[in-house]
Design a protein around this motif. Structure first.
Motif, PDB file in Angstrom:
ATOM      1  N   SER A   1       0.691  -1.400  -0.012  1.00  0.00           N
ATOM      2  CA  SER A   1      -0.141   0.070  -0.164  1.00  0.00           C
ATOM      3  C   SER A   1       0.780   1.234  -0.084  1.00  0.00           C
ATOM      4  CB  SER A   1      -0.981   0.114   1.195  1.00  0.00           C
ATOM      5  OG  SER A   1      -1.662  -1.077   1.131  1.00  0.00           O
ATOM      6  N   PRO A   2       0.557   2.303  -1.182  1.00  0.00           N
ATOM      7  CA  PRO A   2       1.636   3.258  -1.114  1.00  0.00           C
ATOM      8  C   PRO A   2       1.273   4.269  -0.005  1.00  0.00           C
ATOM      9  CG  PRO A   2      -0.217   3.227  -2.772  1.00  0.00           C
ATOM     10  CD  PRO A   2      -0.217   2.043  -1.960  1.00  0.00           C
ATOM     11  N   SER A   3       2.150   5.502  -0.074  1.00  0.00           N
ATOM     12  CA  SER A   3       1.794   6.571   1.021  1.00  0.00           C
ATOM     13  C   SER A   3       2.157   7.767   0.082  1.00  0.00           C
ATOM     14  CB  SER A   3       2.980   6.474   2.032  1.00  0.00           C
ATOM     15  OG  SER A   3       2.729   5.297   3.029  1.00  0.00           O
ATOM     16  N   LEU A   4       1.621   8.920   0.618  1.00  0.00           N
ATOM     17  CA  LEU A   4       1.631  10.233  -0.407  1.00  0.00           C
ATOM     18  C   LEU A   4       1.829  11.211   0.604  1.00  0.00           C
ATOM     19  CD1 LEU A   4       0.387  11.730  -2.915  1.00  0.00           C
ATOM     20  CD2 LEU A   4      -1.731  11.830  -1.658  1.00  0.00           C
ATOM     21  N   ARG A   5       2.547  12.471   0.102  1.00  0.00           N
ATOM     22  CA  ARG A   5       2.694  13.707   0.886  1.00  0.00           C
ATOM     23  C   ARG A   5       2.995  14.498  -0.281  1.00  0.00           C
ATOM     24  NH1 ARG A   5       9.003  13.732   3.321  1.00  0.00           N
ATOM     25  NH2 ARG A   5      10.122  13.873   1.247  1.00  0.00           N
ATOM     26  N   PHE A   6       2.685  15.668   0.233  1.00  0.00           N
ATOM     27  CA  PHE A   6       2.438  16.977  -0.583  1.00  0.00           C
ATOM     28  C   PHE A   6       3.949  17.726  -0.220  1.00  0.00           C
ATOM     29  CE2 PHE A   6      -1.963  16.211   0.059  1.00  0.00           C
ATOM     30  CZ  PHE A   6      -2.299  16.140  -1.352  1.00  0.00           C
ATOM     31  N   VAL A   7       4.492  18.293  -1.179  1.00  0.00           N
ATOM     32  CA  VAL A   7       5.863  19.023  -0.996  1.00  0.00           C
ATOM     33  C   VAL A   7       5.877  20.211  -1.747  1.00  0.00           C
ATOM     34  CG1 VAL A   7       7.071  16.723  -0.795  1.00  0.00           C
ATOM     35  CG2 VAL A   7       6.887  17.633  -2.881  1.00  0.00           C
ATOM     36  N   ASP A   8       6.998  21.005  -1.461  1.00  0.00           N
ATOM     37  CA  ASP A   8       7.200  22.478  -2.016  1.00  0.00           C
ATOM     38  C   ASP A   8       7.921  22.223  -3.282  1.00  0.00           C
ATOM     39  OD1 ASP A   8       9.385  22.224  -0.778  1.00  0.00           O
ATOM     40  OD2 ASP A   8       8.833  24.046   0.650  1.00  0.00           O
ATOM     41  N   SER A   9       8.621  23.255  -3.744  1.00  0.00           N
ATOM     42  CA  SER A   9       9.650  23.292  -4.914  1.00  0.00           C
ATOM     43  C   SER A   9      10.759  22.721  -4.217  1.00  0.00           C
ATOM     44  CB  SER A   9       9.619  24.460  -5.813  1.00  0.00           C
ATOM     45  OG  SER A   9      10.179  25.434  -4.606  1.00  0.00           O
TER      46      SER A   9
ATOM     47  N   PHE B   1       5.277   6.996  -1.995  1.00  0.00           N
ATOM     48  CA  PHE B   1       6.365   5.940  -1.382  1.00  0.00           C
ATOM     49  C   PHE B   1       5.705   4.420  -1.541  1.00  0.00           C
ATOM     50  CE2 PHE B   1       6.873  10.043   0.220  1.00  0.00           C
ATOM     51  CZ  PHE B   1       8.509  10.568   0.117  1.00  0.00           C
ATOM     52  N   ASN B   2       6.555   3.529  -1.526  1.00  0.00           N
ATOM     53  CA  ASN B   2       6.302   2.155  -1.212  1.00  0.00           C
ATOM     54  C   ASN B   2       5.330   1.774  -2.568  1.00  0.00           C
ATOM     55  OD1 ASN B   2       7.281   2.055   1.251  1.00  0.00           O
ATOM     56  ND2 ASN B   2       5.435   2.649   2.375  1.00  0.00           N
ATOM     57  N   GLU B   3       5.896   2.055  -3.512  1.00  0.00           N
ATOM     58  CA  GLU B   3       5.132   1.746  -4.747  1.00  0.00           C
ATOM     59  C   GLU B   3       5.902   1.056  -5.885  1.00  0.00           C
ATOM     60  OE1 GLU B   3       4.670   5.067  -7.416  1.00  0.00           O
ATOM     61  OE2 GLU B   3       6.809   5.809  -6.626  1.00  0.00           O
ATOM     62  N   LYS B   4       7.048   0.267  -5.254  1.00  0.00           N
ATOM     63  CA  LYS B   4       7.856  -0.364  -6.329  1.00  0.00           C
ATOM     64  C   LYS B   4       7.443  -1.360  -7.431  1.00  0.00           C
ATOM     65  CE  LYS B   4       9.474  -3.934  -3.148  1.00  0.00           C
ATOM     66  NZ  LYS B   4      10.682  -4.501  -2.421  1.00  0.00           N
ATOM     67  N   GLU B   5       6.167  -1.954  -7.003  1.00  0.00           N
ATOM     68  CA  GLU B   5       5.460  -2.857  -8.066  1.00  0.00           C
ATOM     69  C   GLU B   5       4.565  -2.210  -8.816  1.00  0.00           C
ATOM     70  OE1 GLU B   5       3.859  -5.914  -5.338  1.00  0.00           O
ATOM     71  OE2 GLU B   5       5.916  -7.067  -5.201  1.00  0.00           O
TER      72      GLU B   5
ATOM     73  N   LEU C   1      -9.617  22.450   3.721  1.00  0.00           N
ATOM     74  CA  LEU C   1      -8.989  21.184   4.077  1.00  0.00           C
ATOM     75  C   LEU C   1      -9.335  20.509   2.890  1.00  0.00           C
ATOM     76  CD1 LEU C   1      -6.835  19.493   5.872  1.00  0.00           C
ATOM     77  CD2 LEU C   1      -9.152  18.758   7.051  1.00  0.00           C
ATOM     78  N   LYS C   2      -8.209  19.540   2.285  1.00  0.00           N
ATOM     79  CA  LYS C   2      -8.357  18.568   1.451  1.00  0.00           C
ATOM     80  C   LYS C   2      -7.614  17.188   1.878  1.00  0.00           C
ATOM     81  CE  LYS C   2      -9.513  21.704  -1.553  1.00  0.00           C
ATOM     82  NZ  LYS C   2     -10.940  21.652  -2.115  1.00  0.00           N
ATOM     83  N   ILE C   3      -8.384  15.956   1.707  1.00  0.00           N
ATOM     84  CA  ILE C   3      -7.873  14.878   2.080  1.00  0.00           C
ATOM     85  C   ILE C   3      -7.579  13.951   0.807  1.00  0.00           C
ATOM     86  CG2 ILE C   3      -8.022  12.661   3.469  1.00  0.00           C
ATOM     87  CD1 ILE C   3      -9.313  14.070   5.622  1.00  0.00           C
ATOM     88  N   VAL C   4      -6.452  13.647   0.128  1.00  0.00           N
ATOM     89  CA  VAL C   4      -6.078  13.100  -0.909  1.00  0.00           C
ATOM     90  C   VAL C   4      -5.624  11.576  -0.753  1.00  0.00           C
ATOM     91  CG1 VAL C   4      -4.848  13.053  -3.081  1.00  0.00           C
ATOM     92  CG2 VAL C   4      -5.697  15.136  -2.125  1.00  0.00           C
ATOM     93  N   TYR C   5      -6.418  10.665  -1.480  1.00  0.00           N
ATOM     94  CA  TYR C   5      -6.084   9.070  -1.171  1.00  0.00           C
ATOM     95  C   TYR C   5      -5.289   8.664  -2.410  1.00  0.00           C
ATOM     96  CZ  TYR C   5     -10.008   9.956   2.634  1.00  0.00           C
ATOM     97  OH  TYR C   5     -10.235  10.269   3.518  1.00  0.00           O
ATOM     98  N   VAL C   6      -4.346   7.541  -2.296  1.00  0.00           N
ATOM     99  CA  VAL C   6      -3.432   7.034  -3.163  1.00  0.00           C
ATOM    100  C   VAL C   6      -3.709   5.484  -3.244  1.00  0.00           C
ATOM    101  CG1 VAL C   6      -1.559   7.035  -1.731  1.00  0.00           C
ATOM    102  CG2 VAL C   6      -1.620   6.794  -4.350  1.00  0.00           C
ATOM    103  N   TRP C   7      -4.019   5.069  -4.323  1.00  0.00           N
ATOM    104  CA  TRP C   7      -3.804   3.541  -4.353  1.00  0.00           C
ATOM    105  C   TRP C   7      -2.938   3.332  -5.521  1.00  0.00           C
ATOM    106  CZ3 TRP C   7      -8.423   6.050  -3.775  1.00  0.00           C
ATOM    107  CH2 TRP C   7      -9.143   5.740  -2.408  1.00  0.00           C
ATOM    108  N   THR C   8      -2.396   2.056  -5.608  1.00  0.00           N
ATOM    109  CA  THR C   8      -1.841   1.473  -6.917  1.00  0.00           C
ATOM    110  C   THR C   8      -2.369   0.092  -7.141  1.00  0.00           C
ATOM    111  OG1 THR C   8       0.032   0.559  -5.344  1.00  0.00           O
ATOM    112  CG2 THR C   8       0.429   2.905  -6.458  1.00  0.00           C
ATOM    113  N   LYS C   9      -1.809  -0.099  -8.654  1.00  0.00           N
ATOM    114  CA  LYS C   9      -2.143  -1.716  -9.035  1.00  0.00           C
ATOM    115  C   LYS C   9      -0.969  -1.971  -9.769  1.00  0.00           C
ATOM    116  CE  LYS C   9      -4.553  -0.422 -13.170  1.00  0.00           C
ATOM    117  NZ  LYS C   9      -5.841  -0.798 -14.276  1.00  0.00           N
TER     118      LYS C   9
END
Length: 371
Positions: free
Chosen positions: A203-211, A229-233, A269-277
């Protein structure tokens, strides 16, 4: 060789010379699952052939031949050897199963034996990489009247039909083999199929970053930079402000690794979700999330206290405030901008001393957390 005479004494055979051998039965047709008895012209029993489900045979019955095929005694010396056809000898034990084989009937000459093994083609099978733990196979051959044997992962050959399913297979690489045997006893080389089962994905993880790739919690623009992160497959990415898991066939899957995300336009406020396949079509089970506040509105700034427009005082005190938490920067005249370090996030105070006579200008700006 001719059928026996009828019960009333009439002959079924009308050839120019009397036969040397008679067989049981009253015609030239022998039914399947029958017994054939061979008699000499002196009515002595000289051989017995039982086949299929016959009740009368030597120690074991021969197999039943299909329609349009014949049973023939096996040769000990086959055509092409140094022996002539007149000196060829045959199997003749007390076991019909070992003595006889299915042959192709050839009128007026010796029956032929088909020695070409059948070939199997697998036409239905799992994908080379799949997340399915069941595997269905269907296959066929280039010959009729065949039987099959199948094997999976070196677990031993078993009789099988032309369609079968294996269930509850484990993750990893697998091999399926199938071979066919025709009615003549020819066994073909196994046809093989390799595939891999993969039911696990991180299960991947997500974060928001600046420049500068530093994590941020606020932004003043809708399109914001992200890191995953955690998305190598991963072979596909799905990012959404909706927490409901995506469908495998959703058109919103991304097949290039995303570097930013477009937030919805409303403030707050925004909550953003991420999935991978992955390539096996597994979807990550957890929709991990990151939060960020979208604020595209500039803060409202007020100068509350200030000197009179015309004064004889050489010092000047200013207080100012904003309608939200901010940091303040200020300057007087052409001096450099300075930051107000007051701990009160929505209020600022500054005092200037020993100002020269003449006109002066004071500037202040408020910077909220979305900058």
């Amino acid at each position: 060789i001719a059928p026996q005479i009828n019960e009333e004494g009439s002959q079924n055979y009308q050839g120019p010379s009397p036969p040397d051998i008679f067989y049981s039965g009253k015609s030239y047709s022998i039914a399947a699952n029958n017994t054939v008895l061979l008699y000499s012209k002196y009515n002595n029993l000289i051989d017995k052939l039982g086949f299929g489900q016959a009740n009368d045979f030597e120690s074991s019955p021969a197999q039943s031949h299909p329609k349009n095929y014949s049973l023939g005694r096996k040769l000990l010396a086959f055509p092409g050897s140094e022996q002539s056809t007149t000196t060829q000898t045959y199997h003749d034990t007390d076991n019909n199963y070992l003595d006889f084989e299915i042959q192709i009937p050839t009128t007026g000459s010796q029956n032929k034996k088909d020695e070409v093994p059948p070939q199997v083609e697998i036409f239905a099978k799992p994908a080379l990489l799949t997340n399915q733990t069941a595997a269905a196979f269907s296959f066929s051959t280039n010959k009729k009247e065949v039987s099959f044997q199948c094997q999976i992962d070196e677990q031993g050959w078993e009789d099988c039909f032309s369609s079968l399913v294996y269930n509850n297979l484990i993750d990893g690489k697998h091999i399926f083999q199938v071979k066919a045997k025709d009615i003549f006893g020819n066994i073909g080389e196994p046809t093989l199929y390799f595939w891999e089962i993969d039911t696990a994905i991180e299960s991947p993880s997500l974060r928001f970053v600046d420049s500068n790739n530093s994590p941020i919690l606020y932004t003043n623009v809708q399109r914001v930079k992200i890191e995953i992160f955690n998305e190598k497959e991963a072979s596909g990415w799905f990012i959404s402000e909706n927490s409901f898991p995506p469908a495998l066939d959703s058109p919103d899957w991304l097949f290039t690794r995303p570097v930013d995300f477009l937030l919805s336009g409303n403030q707050g406020l925004k909550i953003v979700y991420v999935w991978t396949k992955d390539a096996a079509e597994n979807i990550s089970k957890l929709g991990n999330s990151a939060s960020i506040t979208l604020d595209t509105l500039t803060p409202e700034l007020s100068i509350n206290d200030k000197p009179a427009l015309l004064t004889n005082q050489t010092s000047a005190a200013f207080s100012f405030s904003a309608n939200e938490d901010c940091t303040f920067e200020y300057k007087i005249d052409d001096d450099a901008w300075q930051q107000d370090y007051n701990t009160e996030r929505s209020l600022g105070i500054v005092i200037f001393q020993e100002l020269a006579e003449g006109q002066h200008i004071f500037q202040v700006k408020a910077i909220d957390q979305a900058k």
